[in-house]
Design a protein around this motif. Structure first.
Motif: not given
Length: 172
Positions: A28-34, A51-58, A137-139
């Protein structure tokens, strides 16, 4: 999300047990975290998702309140800021943060190189359906709250018992 069967290794058919190899599971991809769904609601009769989540800074999720789910985070890499109710905490590697239902919370990664955490949602079916709908929906949660589709995003969240809040997470 893909069917979880696409990314699992059966370990005991009589128990319905399986192993998800490292780097596998529906993406799954939520833009600044996936991340990757490791155990979906179908496998647990809706009891939870993991789930395992990888987040960008911010990267993270703006303030919201779940009426149906509790969230538990375990930090694997980096540092994350969490607002739980009126308290803001910084969680480091090895820390666990519990965000109970009906309590406002938000989170974001504060590490320059990003961060990684596991996420346990209990129960899981409703939230998995919400994330699937967001993806369709690409949110991207943070962008959706401040963009032209904010009203649509807020309505989608409300249909899943999630109230999105207008205020921002306080930086520490």
């Amino acid at each position: 999300m893909n069917n979880i069967a696409d990314s699992m290794v059966e370990t005991d058919a009589s128990l319905g047990a399986y192993m998800i190899p490292s780097g596998m599971g529906p993406f799954f991809d939520m833009g600044d975290h996936r991340g990757r769904l490791k155990v979906g609601a179908d496998a647990t009769a809706g009891a939870f998702i993991f789930a395992e989540v990888h987040a960008d800074q911010g990267g993270g999720v703006p303030p919201h309140i779940h009426s149906r789910e509790d969230e538990t985070f375990y930090i694997l890499e980096g540092r994350f800021a969490f607002q739980i109710g009126d308290e803001t905490v910084i969680a480091n590697v090895g820390d666990t943060v519990f965000a109970p239902r009906r309590v406002a919370h938000a989170w974001f990664c504060v590490s320059p190189g990003g961060g990684r955490a596991t996420l346990l949602i209990t129960p899981g079916r409703n939230f998995e359906e919400f994330v699937t709908a967001m993806a369709q929906y690409g949110f991207v949660p943070k962008e959706a709250m401040s963009g032209p589709d904010a009203a649509s995003f807020v309505r989608l969240a409300a249909r899943h018992g999630i109230e999105m809040l207008p205020h921002a997470l306080r930086d520490k």
